[in-house]
Design an enzyme around this catalytic site. Structure first.
Site, short mmCIF file in Angstrom:
data_model
loop_
_atom_site.label_atom_id
_atom_site.label_comp_id
_atom_site.label_asym_id
_atom_site.label_seq_id
_atom_site.Cartn_x
_atom_site.Cartn_y
_atom_site.Cartn_z
N ASP A 158 26.64 -1.34 -11.69
CA ASP A 158 26.88 -1.57 -13.10
C ASP A 158 26.78 -0.22 -13.80
O ASP A 158 25.97 0.62 -13.44
CB ASP A 158 25.87 -2.55 -13.68
N PHE A 195 39.75 4.60 -18.44
CA PHE A 195 39.72 3.37 -19.22
C PHE A 195 38.47 3.41 -20.10
O PHE A 195 37.68 4.36 -20.03
CB PHE A 195 39.70 2.14 -18.30
N GLY A 196 38.31 2.40 -20.91
CA GLY A 196 37.11 2.33 -21.75
C GLY A 196 36.98 3.52 -22.69
O GLY A 196 37.90 3.86 -23.41
N LYS A 254 37.52 13.34 -11.54
CA LYS A 254 36.62 12.33 -12.10
C LYS A 254 35.88 11.58 -10.99
O LYS A 254 34.68 11.34 -11.10
CB LYS A 254 37.39 11.35 -12.98
#
Length: 137
Positions: A14, A98-99, A121
């Site tokens: 997470d 994203f995000g 990344k």
């Protein structure tokens, strides 16, 4: 939370964005910060609005990833955490990721996660760092 089946175990991960000026928010609520799960546009809009009055020098942030490996019975065999530090920008830069990626500037690279090549990344991200620490365990 992302679950992966790895061999005989389950790997759980997470991640979240923690902004110092927001006392660590959105944190565990990163994916549903504006209410609806995974609405990147709304989440970014809310983040920018909440940071509007925050001066540039106080916009530090970090992504954090917590990862764990469990056996089929659910016993945790290994766990690790990884972080990637940066600063939140006032405008979007880049089309990758994203995000919050187009707003998150990695200072050492002078680029946002949205501008960095995906291979870079994958190497420097909070997830990469967490799994790099998890694998030896």
């Amino acid at each position: 939370m992302v679950l992966y089946q790895i061999g005989v175990g389950i790997d759980e991960e997470d991640s979240g964005l923690c902004v110092d000026a927001l006392k660590g928010g959105p944190g565990i609520y990163s994916a549903r910060y504006a209410g609806e799960q995974g609405n990147d546009a709304a989440n970014n809009e809310k983040l920018l609005a909440e940071l509007a009055a925050v001066p540039d020098e106080k916009r530090s942030a970090h992504y954090v990833c917590s990862a764990a490996l469990a056996d089929p019975a659910g016993e945790i065999l290994a766990r690790a955490e990884g972080r990637c530090h940066g600063v939140m920008l006032r405008e979007f830069r880049g089309e990758n990721g994203f995000g919050y990626d187009p707003l998150f500037l990695v200072r050492e690279y002078h680029e946002t996660f949205g501008e960095l090549a995906p291979a870079v990344k994958r190497h420097i991200s909070h997830r990469a760092k967490a799994f790099e620490r998890l694998i030896p365990q």
